[in-house]
Design a protein around this motif. Structure first.
Motif, PDB file in Angstrom:
ATOM      1  N   UNK A   1      -2.014  -6.517  -4.684  1.00  0.00           N
ATOM      2  CA  UNK A   1      -2.788  -6.970  -3.679  1.00  0.00           C
ATOM      3  C   UNK A   1      -4.434  -6.910  -3.881  1.00  0.00           C
ATOM      4  N   UNK A   2      -4.982  -5.807  -4.600  1.00  0.00           N
ATOM      5  CA  UNK A   2      -6.660  -5.792  -4.475  1.00  0.00           C
ATOM      6  C   UNK A   2      -6.865  -7.084  -5.243  1.00  0.00           C
ATOM      7  N   UNK A   3      -6.199  -7.947  -6.026  1.00  0.00           N
ATOM      8  CA  UNK A   3      -6.558  -8.990  -6.910  1.00  0.00           C
ATOM      9  C   UNK A   3      -6.584 -10.276  -6.115  1.00  0.00           C
ATOM     10  N   UNK A   4      -5.907 -10.294  -4.907  1.00  0.00           N
ATOM     11  CA  UNK A   4      -5.527 -11.261  -4.186  1.00  0.00           C
ATOM     12  C   UNK A   4      -7.047 -11.579  -3.257  1.00  0.00           C
ATOM     13  N   UNK A   5      -6.816 -12.795  -2.540  1.00  0.00           N
ATOM     14  CA  UNK A   5      -7.837 -12.786  -1.480  1.00  0.00           C
ATOM     15  C   UNK A   5      -7.286 -13.641  -0.091  1.00  0.00           C
TER      16      UNK A   5
ATOM     17  N   UNK B   1       8.132  -4.278  -4.534  1.00  0.00           N
ATOM     18  CA  UNK B   1       7.657  -2.853  -4.855  1.00  0.00           C
ATOM     19  C   UNK B   1       6.231  -3.107  -5.738  1.00  0.00           C
ATOM     20  N   UNK B   2       6.044  -4.075  -6.651  1.00  0.00           N
ATOM     21  CA  UNK B   2       4.950  -4.317  -7.361  1.00  0.00           C
ATOM     22  C   UNK B   2       3.788  -4.704  -6.715  1.00  0.00           C
ATOM     23  N   UNK B   3       4.212  -5.323  -5.215  1.00  0.00           N
ATOM     24  CA  UNK B   3       3.001  -5.733  -4.467  1.00  0.00           C
ATOM     25  C   UNK B   3       1.645  -5.301  -4.484  1.00  0.00           C
ATOM     26  N   UNK B   4       1.851  -3.903  -4.199  1.00  0.00           N
ATOM     27  CA  UNK B   4       0.636  -3.223  -3.946  1.00  0.00           C
ATOM     28  C   UNK B   4      -0.221  -3.245  -5.235  1.00  0.00           C
ATOM     29  N   UNK B   5       0.393  -3.340  -6.183  1.00  0.00           N
ATOM     30  CA  UNK B   5      -0.460  -3.223  -7.533  1.00  0.00           C
ATOM     31  C   UNK B   5      -1.283  -4.560  -7.731  1.00  0.00           C
TER      32      UNK B   5
ATOM     33  N   UNK C   1      -1.460 -11.462   1.784  1.00  0.00           N
ATOM     34  CA  UNK C   1      -0.645 -10.051   1.684  1.00  0.00           C
ATOM     35  C   UNK C   1       0.288 -10.256   0.617  1.00  0.00           C
ATOM     36  N   UNK C   2       0.360  -9.277  -0.201  1.00  0.00           N
ATOM     37  CA  UNK C   2       1.387  -9.471  -1.259  1.00  0.00           C
ATOM     38  C   UNK C   2       2.739  -9.430  -0.800  1.00  0.00           C
TER      39      UNK C   2
END
Lengths: 109, 887
Positions: free
Chosen positions: B839-843, B833-837, B846-847
């Motif tokens: 994801x933008x910080x990852x490279x 559930x928290x993944x999308x939050x 996928x979250x």
């Protein structure tokens, strides 16, 4: 003859080195040993006892006299025994020195 | 209730002064009576005897009073001694008890040490980033920074601390402020020749230092009079620079220092650790010259009058603000001004690191509390396991209080051990966290050297002692537990369910944190594996600072750089060197349009461009970009020769699909320019950074382009060669007397810099996730042990009925793993559930990365297996006859 300041403690320790006793017994013991020569306020003896107790040199416990009266009995601790030995030695040396000085005969030229 | 328990715990009951007095009275009474009896025997009449006995005992009231006082003093002293002795004895017993069970004791100490160490570290960070005011600023709470905020409708708010000089003049006389100052921090070249370095230089108006209240370490700082005076350029050195460049020589004051090739007179040295109002280091302060005063990128700080508020100051500034009609800084026209505390960043917000630190501090505190709860549970389990020993003690006459104090002493010892070990943990964690979050903070001092933080560590340790020592002791002292001590623990199903839930929650808490850590780790690995199209490892760029006039002539710049290139090529340890105007990953990219014969237009690509670099012959070899077809440039491609160009793969395949790009031509910059022939196709290169979208890129030979200047050298040192940046600087300065400074940078470092947010994520999530995992392990272990202790009877029956060791181990471990699995399920749900939050910080990750999720689940279940193993083994030692007899 009044008690020299500081010697009462060692006298109390000496008394208790014979056996444990309560305050009045100790008073009687001192009076008898000194042939009633020591003038001592009874309260002073108790003060000395409390002082020694505080320093851990004697221990006290409530017990019963032969007549069945409740009394606080004092007993020498190991530290108290040690203190008695040291203070006795010290006193003897001191007394000897003072005696030597006081009895010295002036040398006449 | 609690009070009486605590009183009992610490044996506060006992003699009060009144009791002491009564004892003296009793003693005295006996004495006087015996003395009187003696006097009567000697012949006195009873009344007279009594009076005489009294007189003999004490002549006056003073003596009696002294006697009472002596007794009170005696009892007080003895009580203290007794208490100390009894505590010492408890501690000795507790220590012996713990030594007998070193596994659990060690485990608890480690758990507490990690929990407390992480908490101290997190709070150190928070203190650094948010709570600690800048050094040497007097009453920093009253100093605020002004920000402009513009509502741009659909584009959202734009907030900036950049304020034009003209606005500064308007804000100078606001009623809310005692004084107003302005500064800006720019990167400039300081020094001369091979010694020159790019440094952070603070431009300050004269009022800035007096506003802060900072005192010079040596010499003087600027003051308001300097603004008006025309003494010329003045500089104040940062303490660190003064130590490193001038070896702390007081004679430095009065000398001259070059800042951007302009001499400044050093008038003083700032105190150690002074960085102005921002946390990042400043190497040199210069007095802002009138020439720069008309610019727009000033930071305005103000000192509030006593009683004035930030809100009022902001409103007042907004009201006073009159847009500068010259309109050079248009966005500032309609701004709302507000004032923020000094801890805020340039964007008028709390810095993201501070938010992270705040988050980390909160998480560590929660985890720490759960750790305490688990340790308490574990200690209670120990009590349950030792109930025989304790029961014997009770039977032998140890009071309940004694046992309670024993447990308290055990807890306190463990907490103290953990507290001491936590200092070690904090010491180990600190450099990691510091590197990740505070890379360019000045004047960092170890928290261990900071009295306040050491105090915090002490306070946490005290709380730990209170939680871990007193709570289980109180619990153990409760009648319920004492009853349990007699009969053995029979955990109620409600208690077990509660504890089971707590364990599931703990496991569930650690899962998303660990997943986060895994995702960031994966991102870092992805970055490492990324093909940038160049090979940045070890790669340096060098820019020669030339007198301004030299820069304006293309021919002169080419000449100079060709000479520099030759000089550097002769340096030992240099594998390759090239000249380039427009470098990837270097901040600036040049773009110029192209016209392709036969095409009306070229498509716009999401990455922007077309980007152009102008490079010398050895460029592709030096920077490590592969030529996939055709050839690289040669020394023959130069001014006057046939116009040629190299394009990147994307450009070749998009504009000339079918692979016929070679030998085609296009016009650069304007349709009338000569058509440049494509001689080679190069691999695509990341121009902007790690996140790159496709773009057209093309390369022109040095000398065939008169659009852009700003050449730099690209230098690849030979692998393993001892090659210093200083040697590079010296060689370049020696090659051309007009080079007054050389700036060397590392392309590798700029790539590393982009990794920083990922590292921050990895460290924060990793730290909190690891801690949470440890806590979950502790919790599970405690619960399993408790369950085994509670189910001894049942296990005994099973063993009596023929259950093997394997059956018993399986029975215990199954329930542990079931709890962990429930936690994993809940935790993975949270992570999804928290993944999308996140994801933008990852490279490139996928979250909802399956590998990470599976790994985390495996780690947690493995942890549960470990946590269940020890109690399960213990369960196999249950002797059926003994277990049944204890009923």
């Amino acid at each position: 003859m009044s008690v020299i300041k500081g010697t009462l403690d060692v006298l109390v320790l000496k008394a208790l080195s014979w056996q444990s006793m309560h305050g009045f017994e100790m008073t009687r013991w001192l009076e008898q040993r000194s042939g009633d020569r020591l003038a001592l306020e009874d309260a002073a003896l108790y003060q000395a006892l409390y002082r020694l107790e505080r320093r851990g040199l004697v221990e006290a416990e409530w017990g019963q006299t032969e007549e069945g009266r409740r009394a606080r009995y004092y007993e020498l601790t190991r530290a108290g025994r040690q203190e008695l030995t040291e203070q006795t030695e010290h006193w003897l040396r001191y007394a000897e020195t003072v005696t030597d000085i006081l009895t010295a005969v002036p040398r006449t030229a | 209730m609690l009070r009486s328990r605590i009183r009992r715990l610490f044996r506060l009951r006992g003699l009060t002064p009144r009791d002491s007095v009564r004892e003296v009275d009793d003693e005295m009474e006996l004495h006087v009576e015996l003395r009187a009896a003696e006097l009567v025997r000697r012949g006195l009449d009873p009344d007279a005897a009594r009076d005489e006995a009294r007189r003999l005992f004490a002549r006056d009231a003073g003596t009696l009073r002294a006697l009472y006082a002596a007794a009170v003093e005696r009892d007080r002293r003895m009580r203290t001694r007794q208490r100390v002795e009894s505590v010492a004895q408890d501690v000795r017993y507790a220590f012996r008890g713990l030594i007998r069970d070193p596994g659990i004791a060690g485990f608890i100490v480690v758990a507490l040490a990690l929990g407390m160490g992480a908490t101290v570290t997190a709070w150190t960070l928070l203190d650094r980033l948010l709570l600690r005011p800048p050094s040497h600023v007097v009453e920093p709470d009253r100093v605020v920074r002004l920000y402009g905020e513009l509502d741009r409708g659909d584009l959202g708010l734009r907030t900036s601390s950049w304020i034009p000089y003209s606005a500064y003049l308007q804000f100078r006389d606001l009623a809310s402020f005692e004084s107003v100052g302005a500064y800006r921090i720019l990167e400039r070249v300081v020094g001369e020749g091979a010694d020159a370095r790019r440094m952070r230089v603070g431009d300050a108006l004269g009022g800035f230092f007096p506003l802060l209240g900072v005192r010079p370490f040596a010499g003087r700082l600027f003051d308001a009079r300097d603004d008006a005076a025309v003494e010329g350029n003045l500089a104040v050195l940062a303490y660190d620079l003064w130590r490193s460049r001038y070896e702390g020589d007081p004679g430095a004051i009065g000398r001259s220092i070059l800042v951007d090739d302009e001499p400044h007179t050093i008038v003083g040295v700032a105190p150690p650790g002074f960085t102005g109002t921002e946390p990042r280091r400043v190497d040199v302060w210069v007095l802002a010259s009138s020439a720069t005063a008309g610019t727009t990128n000033w930071n305005i700080v103000g000192r509030l009058r006593p009683g004035a508020t930030r809100q009022a100051a902001g409103a007042e500034a907004t009201a006073v603000h009159r847009p500068d009609e010259s309109g050079s800084f248009t966005w500032f026209r309609d701004v709302r001004i507000f004032a923020g505390p000094l801890a805020w960043g340039d964007d008028g917000r709390e810095p993201v690191e501070a938010t992270l630190a705040r988050w980390l501090a909160a998480v560590t505190v929660i985890i720490l509390l759960i750790t305490f709860a688990n340790v308490v549970n574990l200690l209670l389990v120990r009590v349950a396991r030792r109930r025989r020993e304790l029961a014997v003690r009770v039977a032998l006459g140890s009071g309940r209080g004694r046992i309670v104090r024993l447990i308290a002493a055990e807890g306190a010892l463990l907490a103290l051990g953990g507290g001491v070990a936590s200092l070690l943990v904090a010491r180990l964690l600190e450099p990691i966290v510091r590197q990740a979050l505070l890379a360019d903070q000045a004047g960092w001092t170890s928290s261990l050297a900071d009295g306040r933080l050491l105090g915090l560590a002490g306070a946490i340790a005290l709380i730990a002692v209170a939680c871990v020592g007193v709570v289980p002791a109180l619990q153990a002292g409760s009648p319920r537990v004492v009853r349990a001590l007699r009969g053995g623990p029979r955990a109620g199903s409600a208690t077990l369910r509660l504890r089971g839930t707590l364990t599931v929650v703990q496991a569930a808490l650690s899962v998303p944190l660990l997943v986060g850590a895994g995702l960031f780790l994966r991102s870092v690995a992805n970055v490492r594996a990324l093909d940038l199209g160049i090979d940045p490892e070890g790669l340096l760029t060098a820019e020669a600072m030339l007198p301004r006039l030299e820069r304006f002539s293309f021919d002169r710049e080419w000449d100079t750089y060709r000479r520099l290139e030759e000089a550097v090529r002769r340096l030992p340890g240099v594998e390759a060197v090239a000249v380039s105007i427009g470098l990837p990953l270097d901040g600036g990219s040049f773009s110029a349009p192209v016209w392709v014969p036969g095409r009306d237009s070229i498509p716009a690509l999401p990455g922007g461009g077309p980007y152009v670099s102008t490079v010398s012959a050895d460029y592709f070899h030096t920077i490590g970009t592969a030529i996939v077809r055709g050839r690289a440039f040669t020394d023959g491609d130069r001014e006057g020769s046939e116009p040629v160009v190299i394009v990147n793969r994307t450009m070749a395949t998009t504009l000339w699909p079918g692979g016929e790009a070679l030998d085609r031509c296009f016009h650069v910059d304007h349709p009338g320019s000569p058509c440049a022939r494509i001689v080679g196709i190069a691999e695509d290169v990341h121009r902007r950074g790690l996140r790159e979208r496709p773009s057209f890129q093309y390369y022109l030979p040095l000398g065939q382009q008169r659009m852009f200047g700003g050449a730099k050298l690209v230098v690849r040192p030979a692998a393993g060669a001892a090659f210093s940046r200083d040697a590079l600087r010296r060689a370049m300065v020696a090659a051309d007397p007009r080079v007054w400074a050389v700036e060397v940078r590392s392309l590798e470092e700029s790539v590393q810099g982009e990794l920083r947010p990922l590292r921050i994520g990895m460290v924060t999530f990793g730290m909190s996730g690891g801690l949470a995992l440890l806590v979950a392990l502790l919790g599970l272990y405690g619960l399993m042990s408790y369950m085994v202790a509670g189910r001894r009877h049942e296990i005994g029956v099973r063993v009596a009925l023929g259950a093997t060791h394997g059956d018993v181990v399986g029975l215990v471990m199954r329930s542990g793993i079931a709890l962990a699995a429930a936690g994993v399920a809940v935790g993975l749900g949270i992570a999804l559930v928290a993944g999308p939050w996140l994801e933008p910080h990852l490279f490139d990750t996928s979250a909802r990365d399956v590998t990470v999720m599976v790994l985390v689940a495996a780690v947690l279940l493995a942890t549960a297996a470990v946590a269940g193993w020890v109690p399960a083994r213990r369960a196999t030692h249950v002797d059926p006859t003994e277990a049944l007899r204890t009923e």
